[in-house]
Write an enzyme that holds these catalytic residues in place. Sequence first.
Site, PDB file in Angstrom:
ATOM      1  N   HIS A  75       0.823  -1.198  -0.003  1.00 15.57           N
ATOM      2  CA  HIS A  75       0.006  -0.072   0.124  1.00 15.57           C
ATOM      3  C   HIS A  75       0.773   1.358   0.051  1.00 15.57           C
ATOM      4  O   HIS A  75       0.865   2.039  -0.890  1.00 15.57           O
ATOM      5  CB  HIS A  75      -0.992  -0.019   1.000  1.00 15.57           C
ATOM      6  CG  HIS A  75      -1.848   1.158   1.478  1.00 15.57           C
ATOM      7  ND1 HIS A  75      -3.198   1.075   1.043  1.00 15.57           N
ATOM      8  CD2 HIS A  75      -1.611   2.456   1.749  1.00 15.57           C
ATOM      9  CE1 HIS A  75      -3.738   2.424   1.326  1.00 15.57           C
ATOM     10  NE2 HIS A  75      -2.581   3.166   1.696  1.00 15.57           N
ATOM     11  N   GLU A  76       1.595   1.506   0.940  1.00 13.61           N
ATOM     12  CA  GLU A  76       2.640   2.478   1.084  1.00 13.61           C
ATOM     13  C   GLU A  76       3.625   2.539  -0.234  1.00 13.61           C
ATOM     14  O   GLU A  76       3.995   3.683  -0.730  1.00 13.61           O
ATOM     15  CB  GLU A  76       3.487   2.626   2.347  1.00 13.61           C
ATOM     16  CG  GLU A  76       2.562   2.573   3.586  1.00 13.61           C
ATOM     17  CD  GLU A  76       1.613   3.579   3.917  1.00 13.61           C
ATOM     18  OE1 GLU A  76       1.640   4.600   3.072  1.00 13.61           O
ATOM     19  OE2 GLU A  76       0.581   3.266   4.586  1.00 13.61           O
ATOM     20  N   HIS A 126       1.901   4.371  -2.860  1.00 17.43           N
ATOM     21  CA  HIS A 126       1.999   6.052  -2.514  1.00 17.43           C
ATOM     22  C   HIS A 126       3.218   6.423  -2.904  1.00 17.43           C
ATOM     23  O   HIS A 126       3.513   7.524  -3.639  1.00 17.43           O
ATOM     24  CB  HIS A 126       1.932   6.296  -0.905  1.00 17.43           C
ATOM     25  CG  HIS A 126       0.445   6.223  -0.691  1.00 17.43           C
ATOM     26  ND1 HIS A 126      -0.712   7.034  -0.995  1.00 17.43           N
ATOM     27  CD2 HIS A 126      -0.143   5.764   0.165  1.00 17.43           C
ATOM     28  CE1 HIS A 126      -1.655   7.038  -0.315  1.00 17.43           C
ATOM     29  NE2 HIS A 126      -1.496   6.082   0.439  1.00 17.43           N
ATOM     30  N   GLU A 185      -4.586   7.654  -3.196  1.00 17.09           N
ATOM     31  CA  GLU A 185      -5.147   6.294  -2.295  1.00 17.09           C
ATOM     32  C   GLU A 185      -5.474   5.448  -3.657  1.00 17.09           C
ATOM     33  O   GLU A 185      -5.448   4.270  -3.523  1.00 17.09           O
ATOM     34  CB  GLU A 185      -6.343   6.519  -1.468  1.00 17.09           C
ATOM     35  CG  GLU A 185      -6.115   7.229  -0.174  1.00 17.09           C
ATOM     36  CD  GLU A 185      -4.841   6.664   0.647  1.00 17.09           C
ATOM     37  OE1 GLU A 185      -4.932   5.202   0.718  1.00 17.09           O
ATOM     38  OE2 GLU A 185      -4.307   7.378   1.593  1.00 17.09           O
TER      39      GLU A 185
END
Lengths: 499, 499
Positions: A265-266, A269, A295
Amino acid sequence: MELNKARQDLIKLQQRMAAYSHATGAIHYDGETVAPKGTYQNRAQSLAILSEEMYKISTSAETVELLEFLDANKESLDEKERRMVYLMLKGLRDMKKIPMDEYVEYRRLLVQSEAVWEKAKRNNDFESYRPYLEKVFATTKKFAEYCAPEKDPYDYWLNEYEEGMDMKFCDEFFGELKERIVPLLHKIAEKPQVDDSCLAGDFPEYKQEELSLYLMDVLGLDKEHVGLSTTEHPFTTSLGSHLDERITTHYHRDNFASSLYSVVHEGGHALYDTGSEDDLAYTVLDGGVSMGIHESQSRFYENLIGRSKPFIKHIYPKLVELFPTLSQYTEDDLYHAVNKVMPSFVRTESDEATYCLHVMIRYELEKAILHDELEVKDLHAAWNAKYKEYLGVDVPNDTKGVLQDSHWSFGAIGYFPSYALGNAYGAQFMKKMKETVDVEECLSKGDLGPINEWNREYIWKHGSLYEPKEILERVLGEPFSTDPYLTYLEEKFGEIYGL
Amino acid sequence: MELNKARQDLIKLQQRMAAYSHATGAIHYDGETVAPKGTYQNRAQSLAILSEEMYKISTSAETVELLEFLDANKESLDEKERRMVYLMLKGLRDMKKIPMDEYVEYRRLLVQSEAVWEKAKRNNDFESYRPYLEKVFATTKKFAEYCAPEKDPYDYWLNEYEEGMDMKFCDEFFGELKERIVPLLHKIAEKPQVDDSCLAGDFPEYKQEELSLYLMDVLGLDKEHVGLSTTEHPFTTSLGSHLDERITTHYHRDNFASSLYSVVHEGGHALYDTGSEDDLAYTVLDGGVSMGIHESQSRFYENLIGRSKPFIKHIYPKLVELFPTLSQYTEDDLYHAVNKVMPSFVRTESDEATYCLHVMIRYELEKAILHDELEVKDLHAAWNAKYKEYLGVDVPNDTKGVLQDSHWSFGAIGYFPSYALGNAYGAQFMKKMKETVDVEECLSKGDLGPINEWNREYIWKHGSLYEPKEILERVLGEPFSTDPYLTYLEEKFGEIYGL
């Protein structure tokens, strides 16, 4: 004022602001990662002073004169410069409406609030945190009223995280999600549950760290410019520019999947931020344009990529190498386990199907507080009631309830809907991407190159040059729709649960 | 200007500068600890801009007016305020003599230089680092000439690290050391060598880290305000104020003593800094007064405490608990091993008896470069020749030779003599302390309380309020002398080697 000089000054001003942002970012990052626990007052002192310096620079007569001059001459500017001037003038006009002392005090409050929240979460002690949270909500409301007295305060903040987002949009958006997700959940509940016992066990931290570094490589992150740290709560940040990016994760010894999906997830980003064209560094156009688009990238890599069958298949040998007990399970077992749908308490650990309900709960609660329909003192009761109503679960304590997320503690009110919006954006992007990229094939080979290139070309490289809406139009050539996302959920879980 | 307003402004100005120092400190600290390797240009950019901001604030007309007004009214100020004004005016006057652009470029150079040095050290590649080091030496010299054209440039820098220190003092000081240390080393060389085989083995990092945390407790460091990190090269720094202190260490898996003594050394620095009275925080009086006094504290804890027999005896059970193979050795074996005298290449790993010779070599080399008697391109040859001459050793490579220390890479030229001076100060302090504190008894009990209290009372709590000379006079009531230090060395090693 001479135009070319003004254009140079515009760049210099942004470089100067980027250095301050690097400074405050480094102090924050230090606080989240390695700083001794007793030092947050010391950071609050420095951050308050630095925020005053930033306030003064960004609202100075010199800055105003420069930006207004450039704005008056915008036909002579290039596209990037025009957008810089637009964004900076918007920020400046808002900033000037907030009295400096209140602004500085708020920065100080947020550092304290975040530190107090962390301790409160550890000790399951909402009451110690309540006075801080009350002040954060009250200040948030007040600042919205300063900046846009004509607007509903919550609409003001929603738009800050996603240009164009307001309650009208969100109500409709969440309405559409509810309409198809709730029946999907009912159907799933009637089916036999998948077995996720392969996720339990003992997974030493140093092995999980090795997994993180491996995943960063799989994602295509450049470790010379993207660092990995551990924190209580995973996040991503840029220091100074997209040339120095950091992601963090948190290792749970009894659960490797938690950190695995944090890193992915990170990592999403970080791919977005570091994908900015290099000449955007040290300007306001550097890095992602909005939290919704941000997101969309993080949730894209976490779910559409990370929880897909071919991706699981690709990382399976590495997982077995690191955690040999997994060899008794198949790739399919693992795929099912990480996609188990199960109403639960914690948003970040929740499955794709229930995820948006977690977000909706936060949306409704923060809206109610900003509209004085709910008091912070009643927040944890309201939280628990909504979890019972929407997810059918009894929240066992505030640590796993109202204290779980850090966002409110650092003033991010109006942020949560971005997560749900990101899910929807991401699915719509994926649908479009599949018209030209053989995503399945890429994932089977473990080569994310073409996927990343597509995202880079259409989304990342532009940084904040285009508004979210413009990206959708440019990329998709069609208006935003929840249908691709809901169809994706129905198809994926239809297959997994045999609906 | 109104006096009371000016006094308040004096405090505010220092708080403002402390926030900037926190900012640049956090960026540096991040760079040394966790930042990805490819990001130093990004830090250089931000640090250059922030140094320009600091330059502007500290040399602004407003600052000059304030400080000159207070200086003109110094009879109305209290002792602390007078010293603040004195130190700030001194800094301001020097700063104004350096053109801002050159100052800013130098800050940028230092970040690059340090990053290049680290890589050069890793790769044993002096040539890649040479151009940076040349610029650092040249700029150092130029800045000394700007600030004090009437002075020898090396004298200028010596005095910057230790008020009152110059070449005349150093020549005499090192002369006295040589006169008694060289014969001592000859006598030791004639005796059978002590056995230090107990120091070799396999000592996992996580156990060494446990040892570090234990040692921090033994030293009496407050872990709520003192953090521990690992870096290539151990150091100590304050972030913003003494309320947030950091020490770092480096773990060598085959040698636990290296990190042990790094932690005790850096712990001494941290005790000194964090011992400042709380009302000194965010002023120029916060933290240690000079590098000589600073090293007196670090070397005091490292050697006079940490390499003493009762201290070893006290930590021995913990060492055996962490590293069970040590149980085959006695406390005495360990005491002898950590005090083995053996000419070697690396200063930080060297024994107390040869240590000052390492410092002398650096003193002579930096003096020669600043006097154009040696060129940087010939530095590594000169380094190796001096090691042969003074210590009788053949330096095997630049990594263990001229590249071993980081100091020059970040512009700390004139710093090294402080280490030797610190050794001498420390022994003189210890002699004085023993008049009222039963040091042996404290160490046997593992209770450093009375020792720390003595240091706090006479040294730490004053921060930078008194010049080094004043501390000596106040504390010792006698002038500085090398005799206590040399007597200590002769007695200690006389006993160990049976001279």
